[in-house]
Design a protein around this motif. Structure first.
Motif, PDB file in Angstrom:
ATOM      1  N   THR A   1       0.798  -1.223   0.000  1.00 30.27           N
ATOM      2  CA  THR A   1       0.000   0.000   0.000  1.00 30.27           C
ATOM      3  C   THR A   1       0.829   1.272   0.000  1.00 30.27           C
ATOM      4  O   THR A   1       0.297   2.347  -0.231  1.00 30.27           O
TER       5      THR A   1
ATOM      6  N   GLU B   1      -6.529   0.353  -0.817  1.00 32.64           N
ATOM      7  CA  GLU B   1      -5.916   0.296   0.509  1.00 32.64           C
ATOM      8  C   GLU B   1      -6.829   0.856   1.592  1.00 32.64           C
ATOM      9  O   GLU B   1      -6.626   0.577   2.771  1.00 32.64           O
TER      10      GLU B   1
ATOM     11  N   ASP C   1      -8.228  -2.092   3.268  1.00 32.84           N
ATOM     12  CA  ASP C   1      -7.232  -3.121   3.537  1.00 32.84           C
ATOM     13  C   ASP C   1      -7.394  -3.623   4.977  1.00 32.84           C
ATOM     14  O   ASP C   1      -7.306  -2.863   5.933  1.00 32.84           O
TER      15      ASP C   1
END
Length: 799
Positions: free
Chosen positions: A382, A740, A743
């Motif tokens: 990320t 992300e 995530d």
């Protein structure tokens, strides 16, 4: 062989790289009275030094030195004589120069010069190694000739820092005393220079394995294996030797030289250059300490870039800890010869393997070998830094506690890429596709990257972290005790060390054009802006970097906003088009996902300005104390997620700088001690606020889900999963092109921090419980988030 013929042969064959480089260093020696000193009086090295000085325009050794009435025929002396086979503890020429300098107004500079035929470490065992020894007791005419023949094309000549005899004689010490003192200093200098340039003498893999077996930690592990698995001692030792050979690096300088050529060609194909920042501190520290490089892990290129840059700037190739998954056919044996030592992904259940590996780490430390490993354990997908894994750090700490003759310094290293070779792979993995394992075919497929252009790479060396100081802070009397098996001490030191390394990496961030463009364009709803708005946003970021720097180690590109935009267009990441509101600069959908990586590389630098912007979007006017108070409430969560380093005092100081900068830029109006948003810059403040908004939304979403579902509803895993799924729906609702954001690793980290802080805990059924503190967190987060954001999050949680 006559001197003329030898000089001609050496000028024809020897190709010397000279360090250090730079006009400033050359200017400090020109037109000065200089006397050079070498370790040995080998005629070949003196000829190479003479030619090098002539090429650089430096004072020549053959010209001698004339100070008033005193004359020396040669401006050169050596500490050891190859002919007499003995060292002169106080060279006569040095004593005469010191005597002259005491009585004269002129200064004389003593400049040590180290000359290496090639860069290969000496083999400390074996007949063939003695044939290539160019210095020391084994040196002879044949060995020196062979060394020049095989290594003359890769000769390295390193000038040391000059020593002023005038300053050395400031206290009027006796000439014999000063001579002996300077001779000792020069000997230490030559020994350290050889160590940092070439590395320690190298043992064969078989001899390394034998030495590791003799260590106490391995012997104890062997005894455990004999008792637990009913093995014979011979079988257990055979297994330990096999582990040692599987692990150990075997430096082959020929392989390293070939790799240097290959990488030099590769970097020219891929990159526009590799730029180093704060490299001088590495050279300085490496003379007295064992260096452990702890870089951020963003790409498979990381260890190649770092090893290449260190080697080409005159430092020994570090031993790099590489995952056993990289020990694949063709590539594995090659990188082992270039300094890689291999470790398995887990040591669990294999005490003997873990002990051999830890003994090998201690072996490298004792010999002063520079080491490089990635404490994150894997590459970040990320762009945010991952948490430090304790495994290798704990081994380094325990090794140092066992034997601390040579001090250990950790140097955080931050890589700043403009494009990643693995960029497409990262996007696929974030989107849910499985991670591909390394293979020969994967290596071959990666060659298609040679067609692409990847911009510049910046390598920024952070501030050193001294291991002895960390240990002393935990246990002041540790040097008098046997602390290697003190788990409490080791765990405490490893925890602080890991935190400092990750925050140190972020402190050494380099800000490039791609990162700034990503920050500006991805903080808009449609990833597009007019050129004027984009320039305004970039000017603001540049002003904040200068007026309120995150740390002293942060570096940035020296371009203005217009030049950054031009670079982005030329690089192909920014497109220009015409929309309903006129000409726009934008990022395409596929590129936008990739650019979140580069935004995340630098987002921590703008957390405080972004938070201030959030506060002013939610309130028409505020006092500075309110903003600082609110930031302190959320800072522990941001610090944990973004590996930040500020103390409370630094928060207040930096907040004052940030608000002053926003006032100077005209974004905020000040009336007495009250601040309000300049309405004409409301959009700019809105764009700035989005840098921290995603993190605040994740925090708010997590605590809201907990509160909505009540105590005892979720396990930790269930909460992580629910947070990820809800965040993905929120991302789709808001049109966020940022995988992300949802995530699960980020939610896992935040939940873990809540647990470690005692804000949440587990009941007997492993379900999460919480108290009144969670309610205050919900209220505090709501203070700095806009009504629309709170409404969106509440709507999804209710659904």
């Amino acid at each position: 062989m006559g001197p003329f013929l030898l000089r001609w042969l050496l000028s024809f064959w020897v190709k010397a790289t000279v360090l250090p480089k730079g006009e400033k260093w050359l200017a400090s020696l020109k037109n000065q009275k200089v006397c050079y000193v070498t370790f040995s009086d080998a005629c070949s090295k003196q000829i190479v030094l003479e030619q090098t000085c002539k090429n650089l325009g430096l004072p020549l050794p053959s010209n001698g030195i004339e100070v008033e009435s005193a004359v020396e025929s040669e401006a050169l002396f050596s500490l050891e004589s190859l002919k007499e086979r003995k060292a002169d503890p106080a060279p006569a020429r040095l004593a005469r120069l010191i005597d002259v300098a005491q009585s004269s107004n002129d200064d004389i500079l003593i400049v040590p010069v180290s000359i290496f035929w090639g860069r290969g470490p000496r083999k400390s065992d074996g007949f063939w190694s003695s044939l290539f020894t160019d210095e020391g007791v084994k040196s002879n005419l044949l060995s020196r000739a062979l060394s020049i023949l095989f290594n003359g094309r890769t000769t390295l000549l390193r000038f040391g820092d000059p020593v002023s005899l005038k300053q050395l004689n400031a206290g009027k010490p006796s000439v014999p005393y000063t001579t002996r003192k300077l001779t000792r200093v020069l000997r230490v200098h030559f020994a350290r220079t050889r160590l940092i340039t070439i590395g320690p003498d190298q043992l064969s893999p078989k001899k390394i394995a034998e030495d590791l077996l003799k260590t106490q930690i391995v012997q104890q592990a062997i005894q455990r294996e004999i008792k637990r698995k009913k093995l014979s001692k011979n079988e257990a030792e055979k297994q330990a030797k096999a582990y040692a050979i599987e692990i150990a690096a075997v430096i082959n300088i020929r392989a390293a030289m070939v790799l240097e050529k290959v990488l030099g060609w590769l970097w020219n194909k891929l990159y526009d250059g590799i730029v180093l920042h704060h490299f001088a501190r590495v050279e300085r520290l490496s003379r007295k300490h064992q260096i452990i490089y702890v870089p951020s892990h963003q790409s498979h290129m990381d260890y190649l870039v770092l090893s290449y840059t260190l080697y080409t700037r005159g430092l020994a190739v570090p031993h790099v800890a590489a995952g056993i998954n990289l020990n694949i056919p063709i590539a594995g044996p090659w990188i082992r010869r270039c300094g890689a030592f291999f470790l398995r992904r887990t040591f669990k259940g294999n005490v003997l393997y873990g002990s051999v590996f830890e003994a090998y780490m201690g072996y490298l430390a004792n010999r002063g070998t520079a080491v490089e490993y990635f404490v994150e354990g894997g590459r970040s997908r990320t762009g945010r830094k991952l948490k430090a894994k304790p495994g290798l750090l704990a081994m380094s700490v325990r090794s140092y506690l066992r034997d601390h003759k040579r001090s250990v310094v950790f140097i955080p290293v931050n890589f700043a890429y403009e494009k990643l070779v693995e960029g497409e792979t990262y996007v696929n993995e974030l989107s849910g596709k499985p991670k591909k394992s390394e293979s020969v075919m994967g290596v071959l497929r990666s060659f298609k990257a040679l067609k692409d252009h990847f911009g510049q790479v910046h390598v920024n060396f952070g501030s050193p972290i001294y291991l002895d100081k960390l240990i002393e802070a935990e246990r002041p009397q540790w040097r008098r005790e046997d602390c290697a098996d003190n788990k409490e001490l080791v765990n405490a030191v490893v925890s602080k060390l890991g935190t400092q390394i990750m925050s140190g990496i972020n402190e050494a961030t380099h800000v490039n054009c791609v990162g700034l463009l990503a920050m500006a364009l991805l903080n808009t709803p449609e990833q597009s802006m007019s050129e004027a708005d984009l320039m305004t946003q970039l000017d603001l970021y540049l002003a904040l970097l200068d007026a309120a720097p995150y740390s002293k180690d942060v570096t940035r590109i020296e371009l203005n906003a217009k030049e950054i935009i031009a670079y982005g267009e030329e690089f192909g990441i920014v497109k220009r088009g015409v929309g309903e509101s006129g000409e726009r600069l934008y990022v395409e959908g596929s590129d936008a996902v990739l650019m979140t990586y580069f935004r995340n590389n630098i987002v921590h630098l703008f957390v405080l300005p972004s938070f201030v912007a959030c506060c002013f979007l939610s309130h028409q006017s505020l006092k500075k104390k309110q903003v600082v108070h609110w930031f302190r409430l959320v800072y522990p969560f941001l610090k944990d997620e973004l590996s930040m380093h500020w103390t409370n005092r630094q928060i207040t100081y930096t907040a004052n700088k940030v608000i002053a900068c926003l006032v100077d830029q005209g974004l905020i109006n000040q009336s007495a001690d009250t601040f309000s948003v300049n309405k004409s810059h409301h959009q700019t403040i809105g764009f700035l606020s989005r840098g921290v908004l995603l993190s605040l939304e994740r925090f708010y979403l997590t605590v809201l889900l907990l509160k909505k579902n009540g105590v005892g509803h979720f396990t930790r895993f269930e909460l992580e999963k629910t947070c990820g799924e809800t965040a993905q729906r929120l991302s789709e609702l808001n049109g966020l092109n940022s995988p992300e954001f949802f995530d699960k690793v980020l939610f896992k980290g935040f939940i873990e921090m809540l647990y470690n802080q005692g804000i949440i805990w587990l009941n007997d059924n492993r379900k999460l419980m919480y108290g009144e503190v969670l309610d205050s967190i919900v209220d505090d987060a709501g203070l700095v988030m806009s009504q629309q954001v709170r409404k969106n999050v509440h709507g999804l949680v209710e659904a």
